[in-house]
Structure formats: structure tokens, C-alpha cells
Design a protein around this motif. Structure first.
Motif, PDB file in Angstrom:
ATOM      1  N   THR A   1     -51.391  93.439  12.275  1.00 48.44           N
ATOM      2  CA  THR A   1     -51.769  92.613  11.125  1.00 48.44           C
ATOM      3  C   THR A   1     -51.641  93.450   9.865  1.00 48.44           C
ATOM      4  OG1 THR A   1     -54.102  93.207  11.389  1.00 48.44           O
ATOM      5  CG2 THR A   1     -53.379  91.173  12.414  1.00 48.44           C
ATOM      6  N   MET A   2     -51.059  92.855   8.834  1.00 44.52           N
ATOM      7  CA  MET A   2     -50.922  93.513   7.546  1.00 44.52           C
ATOM      8  C   MET A   2     -51.393  92.541   6.473  1.00 44.52           C
ATOM      9  SD  MET A   2     -47.244  95.438   7.990  1.00 44.52           S
ATOM     10  CE  MET A   2     -47.434  96.283   6.408  1.00 44.52           C
ATOM     11  N   GLY A   3     -52.525  92.839   5.878  1.00 43.38           N
ATOM     12  CA  GLY A   3     -53.079  91.934   4.884  1.00 43.38           C
ATOM     13  C   GLY A   3     -54.469  91.481   5.265  1.00 43.38           C
ATOM     14  N   TYR A   4     -54.976  90.540   4.495  1.00 42.07           N
ATOM     15  CA  TYR A   4     -56.360  90.078   4.669  1.00 42.07           C
ATOM     16  C   TYR A   4     -56.411  88.780   5.473  1.00 42.07           C
ATOM     17  CZ  TYR A   4     -57.561  93.403   0.984  1.00 42.07           C
ATOM     18  OH  TYR A   4     -57.746  94.547   0.242  1.00 42.07           O
ATOM     19  N   PRO A   5     -57.461  88.605   6.283  1.00 40.55           N
ATOM     20  CA  PRO A   5     -57.616  87.348   7.010  1.00 40.55           C
ATOM     21  C   PRO A   5     -58.070  86.232   6.083  1.00 40.55           C
ATOM     22  CG  PRO A   5     -59.539  88.719   7.370  1.00 40.55           C
ATOM     23  CD  PRO A   5     -58.557  89.547   6.569  1.00 40.55           C
ATOM     24  N   ASP A   6     -57.919  84.981   6.546  1.00 34.75           N
ATOM     25  CA  ASP A   6     -58.492  83.846   5.833  1.00 34.75           C
ATOM     26  C   ASP A   6     -60.018  83.953   5.894  1.00 34.75           C
ATOM     27  OD1 ASP A   6     -55.891  83.021   5.581  1.00 34.75           O
ATOM     28  OD2 ASP A   6     -56.057  81.349   7.001  1.00 34.75           O
TER      29      ASP A   6
ATOM     30  N   ASP B   1     -62.051  82.048   7.232  1.00 39.68           N
ATOM     31  CA  ASP B   1     -62.567  81.693   8.560  1.00 39.68           C
ATOM     32  C   ASP B   1     -62.078  82.679   9.624  1.00 39.68           C
ATOM     33  OD1 ASP B   1     -59.912  81.024   8.827  1.00 39.68           O
ATOM     34  OD2 ASP B   1     -60.249  78.919   9.304  1.00 39.68           O
ATOM     35  N   LEU B   2     -61.553  83.820   9.145  1.00 39.97           N
ATOM     36  CA  LEU B   2     -61.093  84.947   9.965  1.00 39.97           C
ATOM     37  C   LEU B   2     -59.787  84.693  10.710  1.00 39.97           C
ATOM     38  CD1 LEU B   2     -64.390  86.521  11.354  1.00 39.97           C
ATOM     39  CD2 LEU B   2     -63.184  86.950   9.217  1.00 39.97           C
ATOM     40  N   ARG B   3     -59.034  83.670  10.322  1.00 38.99           N
ATOM     41  CA  ARG B   3     -57.685  83.553  10.876  1.00 38.99           C
ATOM     42  C   ARG B   3     -56.898  84.786  10.427  1.00 38.99           C
ATOM     43  NH1 ARG B   3     -53.111  78.708  10.214  1.00 38.99           N
ATOM     44  NH2 ARG B   3     -51.685  79.613  11.747  1.00 38.99           N
ATOM     45  N   PRO B   4     -56.266  85.498  11.372  1.00 37.44           N
ATOM     46  CA  PRO B   4     -55.631  86.778  11.020  1.00 37.44           C
ATOM     47  C   PRO B   4     -54.384  86.618  10.164  1.00 37.44           C
ATOM     48  CG  PRO B   4     -55.141  86.205  13.290  1.00 37.44           C
ATOM     49  CD  PRO B   4     -56.148  85.205  12.805  1.00 37.44           C
ATOM     50  N   ALA B   5     -54.057  87.701   9.476  1.00 39.82           N
ATOM     51  CA  ALA B   5     -52.826  87.748   8.689  1.00 39.82           C
ATOM     52  C   ALA B   5     -51.633  87.964   9.614  1.00 39.82           C
ATOM     53  CB  ALA B   5     -52.921  88.885   7.669  1.00 39.82           C
ATOM     54  N   GLU B   6     -50.437  87.934   9.036  1.00 33.11           N
ATOM     55  CA  GLU B   6     -49.240  88.220   9.820  1.00 33.11           C
ATOM     56  C   GLU B   6     -49.223  89.695  10.236  1.00 33.11           C
ATOM     57  OE1 GLU B   6     -47.526  86.009  10.941  1.00 33.11           O
ATOM     58  OE2 GLU B   6     -47.305  84.350   9.554  1.00 33.11           O
ATOM     59  N   MET B   7     -48.578  90.025  11.342  1.00 32.33           N
ATOM     60  CA  MET B   7     -47.739  89.226  12.204  1.00 32.33           C
ATOM     61  C   MET B   7     -48.544  88.482  13.281  1.00 32.33           C
ATOM     62  SD  MET B   7     -44.637  92.026  12.697  1.00 32.33           S
ATOM     63  CE  MET B   7     -43.756  91.011  13.877  1.00 32.33           C
ATOM     64  N   LYS B   8     -49.771  88.917  13.495  1.00 31.81           N
ATOM     65  CA  LYS B   8     -50.592  88.302  14.532  1.00 31.81           C
ATOM     66  C   LYS B   8     -50.731  86.802  14.320  1.00 31.81           C
ATOM     67  CE  LYS B   8     -54.962  88.825  16.998  1.00 31.81           C
ATOM     68  NZ  LYS B   8     -56.242  89.573  17.075  1.00 31.81           N
ATOM     69  N   ARG B   9     -50.716  86.376  13.078  1.00 28.18           N
ATOM     70  CA  ARG B   9     -50.867  84.968  12.728  1.00 28.18           C
ATOM     71  C   ARG B   9     -49.818  84.094  13.419  1.00 28.18           C
ATOM     72  NH1 ARG B   9     -53.547  83.276   8.065  1.00 28.18           N
ATOM     73  NH2 ARG B   9     -53.159  81.139   7.407  1.00 28.18           N
ATOM     74  N   SER B  10     -48.639  84.659  13.600  1.00 26.21           N
ATOM     75  CA  SER B  10     -47.533  83.883  14.167  1.00 26.21           C
ATOM     76  C   SER B  10     -47.405  84.016  15.682  1.00 26.21           C
ATOM     77  CB  SER B  10     -46.218  84.298  13.504  1.00 26.21           C
ATOM     78  OG  SER B  10     -46.207  83.920  12.143  1.00 26.21           O
ATOM     79  N   THR B  11     -48.440  84.566  16.330  1.00 25.33           N
ATOM     80  CA  THR B  11     -48.360  84.728  17.789  1.00 25.33           C
ATOM     81  C   THR B  11     -49.211  83.698  18.529  1.00 25.33           C
ATOM     82  OG1 THR B  11     -50.214  86.313  17.871  1.00 25.33           O
ATOM     83  CG2 THR B  11     -47.992  87.217  17.498  1.00 25.33           C
ATOM     84  N   MET B  12     -49.667  82.652  17.833  1.00 23.77           N
ATOM     85  CA  MET B  12     -50.577  81.686  18.462  1.00 23.77           C
ATOM     86  C   MET B  12     -49.968  81.010  19.685  1.00 23.77           C
ATOM     87  SD  MET B  12     -53.140  79.772  15.842  1.00 23.77           S
ATOM     88  CE  MET B  12     -51.938  78.655  15.151  1.00 23.77           C
TER      89      MET B  12
END
Length: 210
Positions: A26-31, A33-44
Motif C-alpha cells: 500500500t502506498m498512500g492513505y486509507p479512506d 473507513d479504512l479501505r486501503p490505498a493502492e495497490m492493495k485496494r485493487s486486490t479485492m
């Protein structure tokens, strides 16, 4: 790193190729509601898997199953309680919520509803509002039970209230509330300010600290 491997379903016993996440970052700040930033964000797509043979949904298809094939054939499960989701992942996370509900796992219910709402957001699906309202009920239950996760849940609940349009309730519950941790209290004050503006948009922790 995502690879496809053959996985045996713990309900029906049949195998199918499934995407498995081996590493991410992850690079950046979460939302808020703690939804993670990219790249983890796109691994759902690897967080919840579906057996193509029996319809069982789980984060780990070959793990211990807590429901039966009969439940997978129920109208409640097959129709997602009547929700017509725009995205495939929304449907899968909601089904995983129903399995968690059937097995009595409140945290599993909460987490899967949150993730369902995230995918609804990605598809501009209005079901996100109803899903967040459902999640709030589980947040309230968990806040009363889990001291370790209580502070994060309180902050997430404030975001769930605002993003589901429950502005007055958010302002009433949180205006005189303090957690005692600087960043969390800043997030809550930010949520209250946006609620007063009747703003349901998505924001990140960076928006708060900047």
C-alpha cells in the motif's frame, strides 16, 4: 503478485482454479473507513472466492465450512436478500456476509458488509447506502464487545453514518464525543464538519491531516 491455483471446495469437494494473492503493498492513505490505498485496494477479487460448482463463497474455499449445501440453495442466499447488485464482488461479499450471519460471526458480518459497500461505490451502486446501514448495526454490537477494536470501530461508524446520509444522527452522537487519540478525534471532527455540509463523498486520512 496474484496466481491462479486449483482449490478444493470444502462444501462440495470439487476443485476449481482460484486467484490467490501472494503479495501486495500500500502506498498512500486509507479512506476514512479504512479501505486501503493502492495497490492493495485493487486486490479485492482475491479476498472472496466462489465455487463455480455449488456457489459456496469464502475467503478460503478449502478452509473449514460452517454451512451446508442446503443453505447455499436457499432463496435468501441465492438472491442476496433481493439486492440486485451492479458488481460481481458486491454479490460475493454479501453472500459471505450471509454465511457469517448464519454461523453467528458478527465481525465477519461487519467486514463483509463494508467490503460489499466498497464494491458498490466502485460501480456507483445505490445499494451502498442500505449496506452501510446494515453494517452500522454490527458496528454497534462490536463496539460493545471488543475493547481492542472499539476506537477504530467508532471512527468507522461515523463514516458509515455520514456516507449513508444519516447526518443528524452523526452530529448528535459525536458532537461531544472524544476518543482521546489525536488523529482519531481529528477524523471525527472532520466527519461532523462534512455531515453539517450534507456531504456523502469519500475522503481519506490525508484529507483530514492536510
Amino acid at each position: 503478485m496474484i496466481e491462479e491455483i486449483e482449490m478444493k471446495c470444502s462444501v462440495c469437494g470439487k476443485t476449481s482454479p482460484q486467484p490467490v494473492l501472494f503479495s501486495t503493498n500500500t502506498m498512500g492513505y486509507p479512506d476514512l473507513d479504512l479501505r486501503p490505498a493502492e495497490m492493495k485496494r485493487s486486490t479485492m477479487s482475491t479476498w472472496v472466492l466462489e465455487c463455480p460448482h455449488c456457489g459456496y463463497v469464502s475467503g478460503k474455499l478449502d478452509g473449514e465450512a460452517k454451512i451446508t449445501e442446503d443453505f447455499l440453495k436457499s432463496e435468501e442466499y441465492m438472491s442476496c436478500d433481493g439486492h440486485e447488485f451492479e458488481g460481481r464482488l458486491s454479490r460475493l461479499f454479501y453472500k459471505n456476509y450471509l454465511i457469517a450471519k448464519e454461523s453467528g460471526t458478527s465481525m465477519g458480518c461487519f467486514m463483509n458488509l463494508q467490503r460489499c459497500a466498497w464494491d458498490c461505490d466502485d460501480h456507483e451502486d445505490d445499494n451502498a447506502i442500505d449496506i452501510r446501514k446494515k453494517a452500522i448495526a454490527y458496528a454497534d454490537e462490536l463496539i460493545g464487545l471488543d475493547d481492542e477494536a472499539k476506537n477504530n470501530l467508532l471512527v468507522i461508524k461515523s463514516d458509515l453514518l455520514r456516507r449513508s446520509g444519516q447526518f443528524d444522527k452523526l452530529i448528535e452522537e459525536y458532537s461531544n464525543f472524544r476518543i482521546g487519540e489525536e488523529i482519531l478525534d481529528k477524523i471525527i471532527q472532520f466527519e461532523i464538519g462534512k455531515a453539517k455540509e450534507k456531504d456523502t463523498n469519500c475522503y481519506t486520512v490525508e484529507d483530514v491531516i492536510s
